[in-house]
Scaffold this active site. Structure first.
Site, PDB file in Angstrom:
ATOM      1  N   ASP A  15      61.501 -12.456  59.076  1.00  0.00           N
ATOM      2  CA  ASP A  15      61.488 -11.141  58.441  1.00  0.00           C
ATOM      3  C   ASP A  15      61.043 -10.096  59.457  1.00  0.00           C
ATOM      4  O   ASP A  15      59.944 -10.203  60.023  1.00  0.00           O
ATOM      5  CB  ASP A  15      60.541 -11.124  57.246  1.00  0.00           C
ATOM      6  CG  ASP A  15      61.068 -11.915  56.065  1.00  0.00           C
ATOM      7  OD1 ASP A  15      62.262 -12.261  56.071  1.00  0.00           O
ATOM      8  OD2 ASP A  15      60.275 -12.183  55.138  1.00  0.00           O
ATOM      9  N   GLY A  41      62.514 -15.811  54.329  1.00  0.00           N
ATOM     10  CA  GLY A  41      63.646 -16.539  53.757  1.00  0.00           C
ATOM     11  C   GLY A  41      63.232 -17.053  52.401  1.00  0.00           C
ATOM     12  O   GLY A  41      62.133 -17.618  52.242  1.00  0.00           O
ATOM     13  N   ASN A  45      59.967 -19.245  51.825  1.00  0.00           N
ATOM     14  CA  ASN A  45      58.899 -18.564  51.081  1.00  0.00           C
ATOM     15  C   ASN A  45      58.482 -19.370  49.866  1.00  0.00           C
ATOM     16  O   ASN A  45      57.285 -19.537  49.577  1.00  0.00           O
ATOM     17  CB  ASN A  45      59.373 -17.189  50.611  1.00  0.00           C
ATOM     18  CG  ASN A  45      59.537 -16.191  51.726  1.00  0.00           C
ATOM     19  OD1 ASN A  45      59.088 -16.405  52.847  1.00  0.00           O
ATOM     20  ND2 ASN A  45      60.189 -15.083  51.415  1.00  0.00           N
ATOM     21  N   GLY A 207      58.169  -7.853  36.799  1.00  0.00           N
ATOM     22  CA  GLY A 207      57.285  -7.127  37.688  1.00  0.00           C
ATOM     23  C   GLY A 207      55.863  -7.084  37.153  1.00  0.00           C
ATOM     24  O   GLY A 207      55.314  -8.102  36.711  1.00  0.00           O
ATOM     25  N   ASP A 238      59.108 -14.845  45.126  1.00  0.00           N
ATOM     26  CA  ASP A 238      59.106 -16.189  45.709  1.00  0.00           C
ATOM     27  C   ASP A 238      57.791 -16.912  45.426  1.00  0.00           C
ATOM     28  O   ASP A 238      57.774 -18.127  45.193  1.00  0.00           O
ATOM     29  CB  ASP A 238      59.361 -16.106  47.211  1.00  0.00           C
ATOM     30  CG  ASP A 238      60.743 -15.577  47.529  1.00  0.00           C
ATOM     31  OD1 ASP A 238      61.653 -15.767  46.709  1.00  0.00           O
ATOM     32  OD2 ASP A 238      60.925 -14.976  48.608  1.00  0.00           O
TER      33      ASP A 238
END
Length: 288
Positions: A15, A41, A45, A207, A238
């Protein structure tokens, strides 16, 4: 009780993270205030998150022959993820270019690199899938590989958990193999009610509003997320996925709140895999 065994067949990326006050508009150049290169990734993750949350995790994927490969492997090793089936191929490793704004929102561009070579699972790799309690997959590797892993898992009694991200049309034969579907609200809308309704277990993340579980038997569960100070939302989904996979055998009533707590804690730190909380941290923050 022994640690839950999770096999992750998925992606591993470096990342490339930039931070700025706001996300740039199309065609706009803005000044950032920080940069970092950290292992990520979705597959890696989630593997690291599952291991940090208390699972015995095996990762099946690929890195390239570039300067990122050693650090990507080491990140898995440091989290005590089994890397026997992490392939090394010629060419670049996968990368993700990520920009995070002052509110913690992000935009991401992923280039598959070595992840696109994860095809034709070996006998040993398939055996690792069969030996696991849960197979956890995403869609950052070839879809045919996900289908092959899921079919082998289903044939050997391994729970098939799919996080269909990035969202795409799922072939009916894959939908039939999935035991647990993990989606966010956007992905749920993209997949459609017909696909969602065909699954025995669906977990939808919302969320900061927590997550919902819907079972084909009519069971519905809502779990709230603990209130935290958000720094970076990258990798929160993740962390949720990894925690859900290792806690699934306890049932959705326990697993969904556990995963919500892991996802919330991940937003309090920058980075993707590096933000995943430990089992002790999750248990300490669990509501109630």
């Amino acid at each position: 009780m022994s640690a839950p065994r999770v096999a992750v067949v998925g992606s591993i990326n470096m990342d490339l993270l930039t931070a700025a006050e706001r996300l740039p508009a199309p065609g706009e150049t803005i000044l950032g205030n920080a940069f970092a290169a950290t292992p990520g990734g979705k597959g890696a993750n989630q593997a690291i998150a599952a291991a940090r949350a208390g699972g015995a995790v095996t990762f099946i994927g690929a890195v390239g022959s570039d300067v990122f490969a050693l650090d990507l492997r080491q990140a898995l090793v440091d989290a005590e993820v089994d890397t026997r089936y992490l392939r090394e191929v010629d060419g670049p490793s996968g990368i993700a270019a990520i920009t995070v704004d002052a509110a913690g929102e992000n935009s991401i561009v992923v280039v598959a690199g070595a992840n696109s070579t994860v095809v034709d699972l070996t006998t040993a790799e398939l055996a690792a899938v069969a030996d696991a309690d849960v197979l956890l997959c995403q869609l950052e590797i070839p879809l045919g590989t996900v289908l092959a892993a899921a079919a082998h898992a289903a044939a050997h009694g391994t729970v098939v958990m799919l996080n269909p991200s990035p969202a795409q049309t799922l072939p009916p034969e894959l939908v039939e193999l999935v035991d647990v579907l993990l989606v966010n609200q956007t992905e749920a809308g993209q997949l459609g009610a017909e696909v969602i309704g065909a699954l025995a277990h669906v977990v939808t993340t919302r969320g900061s509003s927590g997550a919902d579980y819907a079972g084909s038997d009519g069971t519905a569960i809502h779990a709230d997320s603990p209130e935290v100070e958000v720094v970076d939302t990258t990798g929160a989904g993740d962390a949720f996925a990894g925690a859900l996979a290792i806690s699934w055998r306890r049932g959705p009533a326990a697993a969904v709140p556990f995963a919500c707590t892991a996802g919330a804690l991940a937003t309090t730190r920058r980075g993707a895999s590096t933000s995943s909380p430990t089992l002790a941290e999750i248990e300490a923050a669990l509501p109630g």
